[in-house]
Enzyme design. Structure first.
Site, PDB file in Angstrom:
ATOM      1  N   ASN A 176       0.679  -1.120  -0.053  1.00  0.00           N
ATOM      2  CA  ASN A 176       0.200   0.223  -0.464  1.00  0.00           C
ATOM      3  C   ASN A 176       0.820   1.280   0.138  1.00  0.00           C
ATOM      4  OD1 ASN A 176      -2.615   1.373   0.580  1.00  0.00           O
ATOM      5  ND2 ASN A 176      -1.693   2.192   2.190  1.00  0.00           N
ATOM      6  N   TRP A 194      -2.035   7.020  10.633  1.00  0.00           N
ATOM      7  CA  TRP A 194      -2.314   6.420   9.772  1.00  0.00           C
ATOM      8  C   TRP A 194      -3.848   6.604  10.112  1.00  0.00           C
ATOM      9  CZ3 TRP A 194       1.607   2.301  10.212  1.00  0.00           C
ATOM     10  CH2 TRP A 194       2.304   2.138   9.334  1.00  0.00           C
ATOM     11  N   GLU A 240      -1.016   1.043  -6.146  1.00  0.00           N
ATOM     12  CA  GLU A 240      -0.993   2.172  -6.437  1.00  0.00           C
ATOM     13  C   GLU A 240       0.151   2.989  -7.453  1.00  0.00           C
ATOM     14  OE1 GLU A 240      -2.184   1.728  -3.058  1.00  0.00           O
ATOM     15  OE2 GLU A 240      -0.800   1.270  -3.786  1.00  0.00           O
ATOM     16  N   ASP A 289      -5.990  21.376   9.819  1.00  0.00           N
ATOM     17  CA  ASP A 289      -5.927  20.243   8.524  1.00  0.00           C
ATOM     18  C   ASP A 289      -6.553  21.159   7.645  1.00  0.00           C
ATOM     19  OD1 ASP A 289      -5.972  17.986   7.053  1.00  0.00           O
ATOM     20  OD2 ASP A 289      -5.275  16.756   8.983  1.00  0.00           O
TER      21      ASP A 289
END
Length: 489
Positions: A176, A194, A240, A289
Site C-alpha cells: 500500500n 494512519w 498504486e 488540517d
C-alpha cells in the site's frame, strides 16, 4: 533546468518543474524564507490568486529548495498527468473497464492494444537509483536536514506533508502507498497519522496482532504521476504503481530499500526507511488540517528511521493544508474526473458528479442522474454511501440529467427550489472522515440526501410538475447574430 520543457512522462520532479517553468507556471523565490510559518503564508496568498507553482530556493536552515503548489490548478494537474483535460484519463479508464467484443480485424487490433496497455505498466525493479546517491544510516540520520514546514501557529511542530508512505500486509505481502501527514518527533522518529479507514492502519494492526514490527518507507518527491497515484482512492486490490504506470503509459522504476524489505520509486528525491514497533503510540498533533480547523492531539504509531537516502541535490516537495481554496483542489478534481467512469459502472444512472472544493471533496457530492423510476434519487444516495471511500460523504444532492453539476448557481437554484424538505430530505447515519470535527461521535455521524429532481405522480406529487422556462432557440440564434449591434460588448 533545461530551457526546453521535457516531454511527458516526466522522468522526475526536476523534469516536471522544468516543464512548468517553460510554460510560465513556476516562480522561483530567491530570497531567504523561513519554513516556520512564513513559507505557508506566502504560498497561501499565491494560491488564493490562482498563482503559479513555487520553488523556494533558499529556505532558512536548509540547503534543499522547497517545491510547493505544484497541483494548485486543474490545468497544472492535467499537465502533471500529461493530458490537456483530466477527462481524457477517465475516458481511457472507461474504455478499458467496458471492453466490447472484437468485430473484425479492427476490433481485434483495438482489443490487443488494450491488453498491451495493461501488460506494459507493472513496475519494474532496477538496481541503481538516483534516490540512493547519498546515504545516511544510524546516528547520522537527521531529519532537521529537511526543510519541513510548520504551516500554522498552533501546529504541534514540523510536519512533512507529501511523503508517500509505503507498507505491506504482513501476511499477504500486498503493498500500500498512501499520503499521510508525518509529524517530526525527533531527528530520527516520525509520527504516522494512519486514520482508521486507511489500508496502512490494517497493515499495522495485523503486525501488532502477530507481535511484529512493521517496515515503513517514505518517499518524498517522486515524479508527479506517482505523487498523484498515492492520493487516489484505489480499491485495496489495485496496486498504486500499476495505476501510475497506466497513467504514465510506461512502467514505474522501483528500487529495493537498503534496510527494510520494501521498494520505493527510484526517481524520488528523499527516502526514509524504518520500522513501526508493535504497541507503540505517541501523541500526535495538533495540526491545522484541510477542514480549516486544528485536529486534536491523538495517539498514533511512530516510525523509527534507520536510513535516510537522497539525491546529490534533492528538492523537497511538500503541500500546505487549510480551509479551501488550497492546493489539494487540483488533486481532488483529478480524482473526481478520473474515477467518474468507474462510479458510473457501479451506479449506471449517474450522468455526472461534482465534489465541491468548499466541501473538501468528501463532505458534499452533487450528482446528476437519468431518472427512470420513482425514488431513484434515494437509491443513488444509498449506493454512494456504500461505495468505497465515498461512504464518508455527508451531503448528497441529486439533480436531473439536464442540470450542470459544476454550475453551483444552477445546483443551488434546484436544491433550494425543487425540494419539499418534509418529503425530499433523507436523513441517516454512517461513517464520516476521521478528521470530521462536526460529528458528535468520532468516526460516525449524521448524513443527508437532498432529492432535487423533478417529482413524479408515482412519488406522491399529484399537482403536475411545472414546465421550466426556456427561451426559443430561434430567438437565441437571432440575439447571438445581432449581439454586436446592441453595443453591449
Amino acid at each position: 533546468m533545461n530551457a526546453v520543457a521535457p516531454k511527458f512522462p516526466y522522468e522526475d520532479l526536476q523534469a516536471f518543474l522544468a516543464a512548468l517553468e517553460a510554460d510560465g507556471e513556476l516562480k522561483r523565490v530567491k530570497a531567504e524564507v523561513d519554513p516556520h510559518l512564513e513559507i505557508s503564508e506566502v504560498t497561501q496568498r499565491v494560491i488564493r490568486e490562482d498563482g503559479p507553482a513555487l520553488l523556494f530556493e533558499n529556505p532558512a536552515g536548509s540547503t534543499m529548495p522547497v517545491a510547493i503548489n505544484l497541483f494548485g490548478t486543474e490545468a497544472r494537474m492535467a499537465k502533471a498527468l500529461g493530458v490537456s483535460s483530466l477527462n481524457e484519463i477517465g475516458d481511457r479508464i472507461g474504455a478499458l473497464a467496458k471492453p466490447e467484443l472484437p468485430v473484425g480485424w479492427a476490433g481485434i487490433r483495438d482489443g490487443l492494444g488494450k491488453l498491451m496497455q495493461l501488460k506494459s505498466v507493472p513496475p519494474k525493479k532496477i538496481r541503481k537509483a538516483p534516490c540512493q546517491e547519498v546515504v545516511f544510516t544510524g546516528d547520522d540520520v537527521d531529519l532537521n536536514m529537511l526543510p519541513g514546514l510548520q504551516v500554522w501557529p498552533g501546529d504541534g511542530g514540523v510536519f512533512h506533508n507529501f511523503g508517500l508512505t509505503h507498507t505491506k500486509h504482513p501476511e499477504t505481502g500486498k503493498r500500500n502507498v498512501g499520503l499521510y501527514r508525518l509529524q517530526q518527533h525527533t531527528e530520527r522518529s516520525i509520527g504516522l497519522h494512519w486514520q482508521i479507514h486507511k489500508n496502512s492502519t490494517s497493515h499495522y494492526a495485523e503486525a501488532e496482532k502477530r507481535g511484529e514490527r512493521l517496515p515503513v518507507a517514505i518517499a518524498i518527491g517522486p515524479d508527479p504521476v506517482m505523487a498523484y497515484a498515492a492520493t487516489a482512492p484505489l480499491p485495496p486490490d489495485i496496486d498504486e504503481y500499476l495505476f501510475a504506470g497506466f497513467l504514465r503509459g510506461e512502467r514505474v522504476e522501483m528500487v529495493d530499500c537498503l534496510t527494510v524489505p520494501l521498494q520505493v520509486p527510484a526517481n524520488s528525491q528523499i527516502v526514509l526507511e524504518g520500522w513501526a514497533e508493535p504497541g507503540e503510540r505517541v501523541p500526535e498533533g495538533p495540526f491545522g488540517d484541510h477542514t480549516g480547523f486544528y485536529t486534536p492531539v491523538e495517539p498514533f504509531p511512530v516510525m523509527h528511521i534507520e536510513a535516510m537516502t537522497m539525491r546529490q541535490k534533492p528538492i523537497y516537495h511538500t503541500i500546505i493544508t487549510s480551509a479551501p481554496p488550497q492546493e489539494d483542489h487540483g488533486l481532488g478534481k483529478a480524482t473526481e474526473r478520473i474515477f467518474l467512469p468507474l462510479v458510473k459502472i457501479m451506479i449506471p444512472e449517474i450522468v455526472d458528479y461534482d465534489m465541491p472544493a468548499a466541501g473538501v471533496f468528501h463532505n458534499c457530492v452533487i450528482v446528476s442522474i437519468d431518472k427512470k423510476f420513482p425514488k431513484q434519487a434515494q437509491k443513488v444516495m444509498s449506493a454512494i454511501w456504500g461505495l468505497q471511500m465515498m461512504s464518508l460523504t455527508k451531503l448528497i444532492v441529486v439533480v436531473d440529467a439536464d442540470c450542470d453539476v459544476h454550475d453551483y448557481r444552477e445546483v443551488a437554484w434546484r436544491a433550494l427550489g425543487n425540494v419539499d424538505y418534509s418529503r425530499d430530505l433523507l436523513l441517516t447515519e454512517g461513517p464520516v472522515d476521521h478528521l470530521d470535527h462536526a460529528s458528535y461521535h468520532q468516526f460516525w455521524g449524521g448524513k443527508a440526501g437532498i432529492d432535487a429532481t423533478a417529482k413524479w405522480p408515482e412519488e406522491g406529487y399529484t399537482r403536475g410538475w411545472p414546465e421550466a422556462m426556456r427561451m426559443s432557440s430561434a430567438i437565441e440564434a437571432t440575439v447571438d447574430r445581432r449581439w454586436k449591434e446592441y453595443g453591449l460588448d
